[in-house]
Design an enzyme around this catalytic site. Structure first.
Site, short mmCIF file in Angstrom:
data_model
loop_
_atom_site.label_atom_id
_atom_site.label_comp_id
_atom_site.label_asym_id
_atom_site.label_seq_id
_atom_site.Cartn_x
_atom_site.Cartn_y
_atom_site.Cartn_z
N TRP A 1 -15.14 11.92 -13.80
CA TRP A 1 -14.31 11.60 -12.63
C TRP A 1 -13.69 12.86 -12.03
O TRP A 1 -13.44 12.92 -10.83
CB TRP A 1 -13.22 10.59 -12.99
CG TRP A 1 -12.27 11.02 -14.06
CD1 TRP A 1 -12.39 10.82 -15.40
CD2 TRP A 1 -11.04 11.75 -13.88
NE1 TRP A 1 -11.31 11.37 -16.07
CE2 TRP A 1 -10.47 11.94 -15.17
CE3 TRP A 1 -10.36 12.25 -12.77
CZ2 TRP A 1 -9.26 12.60 -15.36
CZ3 TRP A 1 -9.16 12.91 -12.96
CH2 TRP A 1 -8.62 13.09 -14.23
N TRP B 1 1.91 1.65 -3.48
CA TRP B 1 0.86 2.20 -4.35
C TRP B 1 0.86 3.72 -4.25
O TRP B 1 0.71 4.42 -5.25
CB TRP B 1 -0.51 1.63 -4.00
CG TRP B 1 -1.61 2.26 -4.81
CD1 TRP B 1 -2.43 3.28 -4.45
CD2 TRP B 1 -1.96 1.93 -6.16
NE1 TRP B 1 -3.28 3.62 -5.48
CE2 TRP B 1 -3.02 2.80 -6.55
CE3 TRP B 1 -1.49 0.99 -7.09
CZ2 TRP B 1 -3.62 2.76 -7.81
CZ3 TRP B 1 -2.09 0.95 -8.34
CH2 TRP B 1 -3.14 1.82 -8.69
N ASN C 1 -11.22 2.98 2.50
CA ASN C 1 -10.70 2.79 1.15
C ASN C 1 -11.62 1.94 0.28
O ASN C 1 -11.84 2.25 -0.89
CB ASN C 1 -9.31 2.16 1.20
CG ASN C 1 -8.68 2.05 -0.18
OD1 ASN C 1 -8.48 3.05 -0.85
ND2 ASN C 1 -8.40 0.83 -0.62
N TRP D 1 -8.69 8.20 -8.71
CA TRP D 1 -9.89 8.47 -9.49
C TRP D 1 -9.73 7.98 -10.92
O TRP D 1 -10.66 7.42 -11.51
CB TRP D 1 -10.24 9.96 -9.45
CG TRP D 1 -11.11 10.28 -8.27
CD1 TRP D 1 -10.74 10.80 -7.07
CD2 TRP D 1 -12.54 10.08 -8.18
NE1 TRP D 1 -11.83 10.93 -6.23
CE2 TRP D 1 -12.95 10.50 -6.90
CE3 TRP D 1 -13.50 9.60 -9.06
CZ2 TRP D 1 -14.27 10.43 -6.47
CZ3 TRP D 1 -14.82 9.53 -8.65
CH2 TRP D 1 -15.20 9.94 -7.37
N TRP E 1 -19.73 11.93 -21.11
CA TRP E 1 -20.14 12.16 -19.72
C TRP E 1 -21.46 12.92 -19.68
O TRP E 1 -21.80 13.68 -20.59
CB TRP E 1 -19.07 12.95 -18.97
CG TRP E 1 -17.73 12.30 -18.89
CD1 TRP E 1 -16.58 12.72 -19.49
CD2 TRP E 1 -17.38 11.12 -18.17
NE1 TRP E 1 -15.54 11.88 -19.20
CE2 TRP E 1 -16.00 10.89 -18.37
CE3 TRP E 1 -18.10 10.23 -17.36
CZ2 TRP E 1 -15.32 9.81 -17.82
CZ3 TRP E 1 -17.43 9.16 -16.79
CH2 TRP E 1 -16.06 8.95 -17.02
N GLU F 1 0.83 -1.21 0.00
CA GLU F 1 0.00 0.00 0.00
C GLU F 1 0.87 1.26 0.00
O GLU F 1 0.54 2.26 -0.65
CB GLU F 1 -0.94 -0.01 1.20
CG GLU F 1 -2.07 -1.02 1.10
CD GLU F 1 -2.97 -0.76 -0.09
OE1 GLU F 1 -3.42 0.38 -0.28
OE2 GLU F 1 -3.21 -1.72 -0.87
#
Length: 472
Positions: free
Chosen positions: A354, A273, A336, A377, A301, A270
């Site tokens: 987004w 990441w 999360n 995102w 969109w 993590e």
């Protein structure tokens, strides 16, 4: 001037331990002037309200810590380059030490400051595990897929040991400082920060305490507990990391002092990441604004303002989504697993860009980190590096039943559904009238009907994805 001071220009590294810029300043043997500049002249990614709340308390903690080692913090508000240049000129500073970051705005500030300060600026790494340019493929390219990136980081053998906090900082005569209270970083009326105060202890000491508690009691159960939002199964260290009250390097080595196992391995992954997102932003400065996969620029969109507002307020009629959005509003943070669910709902079931979700998170999260926010995102939307395929659409009901089986998370943040049993709380519109009546739930009145039929929303998203693929 042998007595000329050096400046430590704090940024998103509000700590004393493992601070390369502070360490170098103390090692210079000169008087040290710690400075923090609040720059409200920044672009649209200026700090959001939740982050400003955190910043107030983090700066107060840093000032107290500096007092404890014989120093003091100078606060100034204004354009970063102009202000640091003025302070350097008035104090006759010999050098200015500061941290670096992947944030393109911060990088631009540093580039301008190098020129304005006549080469006196010393940039150090204070916010990442490794320098972004040190993690490259064999051909020298930047990584765009997480797993080989993480493996490359691991192959480096881990970051160097963290630097100790100084026992004493030689004091420099400081210019006039602003009062932190005069910056008005805290809410007044209405005071929306009660949930934040109940949840967080900003500052270096708070970061260390939370880390030690998590590593001692949560690391073993982390692989499973981290996916269940009703459990206290995550580290909740993201805001401390974002403001640099603890460094990733410290976390890396603190975790490695614990027994090896799946929990430690996953926690390190993590951290990597987060490093991956910083690396993406370093190599793609447009990450917060534009999709990395160019075909998504043609995505049809929807401009759905009522849907966006319902999502923001936690009034979508989908309990797990509403619970997450209300947790965000109340605490400045969201679990999360639920972040992925609410993000997928916005961009796929509602077909809202987004970037709208990214902007809302930026304003409401206490851990609003530009790299992580944009990278995650784009991952959910399917348009980023190593992204989840666009056709992977989270079913919020299945996610809710799997990870909040008893509905405890929903009950906590959506109390109007508290009396619904586990069978019906995840999708109250499917509950029989008698069950709703017994629970005191009237759909459309005490709790909204879903703003979108999930099957229709999914089909619409898949059709849109098919359109942009066919034009590729």
């Amino acid at each position: 001037m042998t007595n000329a001071p050096v400046i430590v220009w704090f940024r998103n590294d509000l700590r004393l331990a493992d601070h390369a810029a502070l360490h170098a300043a103390v090692d210079s043997g000169r008087p040290v002037l710690p400075v923090y500049i609040l720059d409200d002249t920044a672009d649209r990614w200026a700090m959001g309200d939740a982050s400003r709340w955190w910043l107030h308390h983090s700066l107060a903690a840093l000032a107290q810590a500096l007092t404890g080692v014989g120093s003091h913090l100078t606060l100034r508000r204004g354009d970063s380059v102009a202000t640091i240049t003025e302070i350097a000129r008035k104090t006759g500073a010999a050098e200015i030490f500061t941290g670096g970051s992947a944030d393109p705005g911060a990088r631009q500030v540093n580039q301008e400051a190098v020129k304005a300060l006549d080469g006196k600026l010393r940039q150090m790494r204070t916010t990442t595990l490794f320098h972004p340019d040190s993690v490259r493929t064999k051909t020298g390219a930047a990584y765009s897929v997480y797993t080989p990136f993480a493996n490359a980081c691991l192959a480096l053998g881990g970051p160097k040991l963290p630097l100790p906090a100084p026992d004493k900082i030689p004091t420099a005569d400081a210019p006039k400082s602003d009062r932190l209270e005069d910056w008005n970083l805290l809410p007044t009326k209405p005071d929306w920060a009660a949930g934040l105060r109940d949840t967080w202890t900003p500052g270096e000491a708070g970061a260390i305490a939370r880390t030690e508690a998590f590593l001692a009691h949560g690391l073993t159960h982390y692989p499973d507990a981290r996916d269940h939002p009703a459990d206290d199964g995550t580290s909740m260290l993201s805001p401390h990391l974002h403001f640099g009250e603890i460094s990733g390097v410290q976390l890396w080595h603190m975790a490695h002092r614990h027994q090896a196992g799946k929990g430690r391995e996953m926690f390190i992954r993590e951290l990597l990441w987060r490093e991956f997102c910083a690396n993406l932003l370093w190599n793609n400065p447009g990450l917060p604004d534009a999709p990395l996969r160019l075909e998504f620029e043609r995505m049809p969109w929807r401009n759905d303002k009522p849907g966006r507002v319902a999502w923001q307020k936690g009034r979508t009629g989908v309990p797990i989504v509403d619970a997450g959005m209300r947790q965000l509003w109340q605490t400045g943070w969201m679990h999360n697993r639920v972040r992925m669910i609410v993000a997928s709902f916005l961009v796929k079931h509602l077909m809202i860009p987004w970037q709208d979700g990214e902007a809302w998170f930026w304003d409401t999260l206490v851990d609003a980190d530009l790299a992580s926010n944009a990278g995650n995102w784009q991952w959910v939307a399917g348009c980023g590096a190593d992204a989840a395929p666009y056709f992977r659409i989270f079913n919020p009901i299945l996610q809710s039943r799997k990870f909040d089986a008893d509905g405890d998370y929903i009950r906590h943040f959506v109390p109007e559904l508290d009396r619904l049993g586990p069978r019906h709380i995840h999708a109250p519109w499917e509950a029989p009238a008698e069950a709703l009546a017994n629970a005191g739930v009237t759909l459309g009145k005490t709790y909204p009907n879903p703003i979108v039929d999930l099957a229709i929303g999914r089909a619409r998203a898949l059709e849109a994805y098919g359109q942009i693929r066919s034009r590729a």
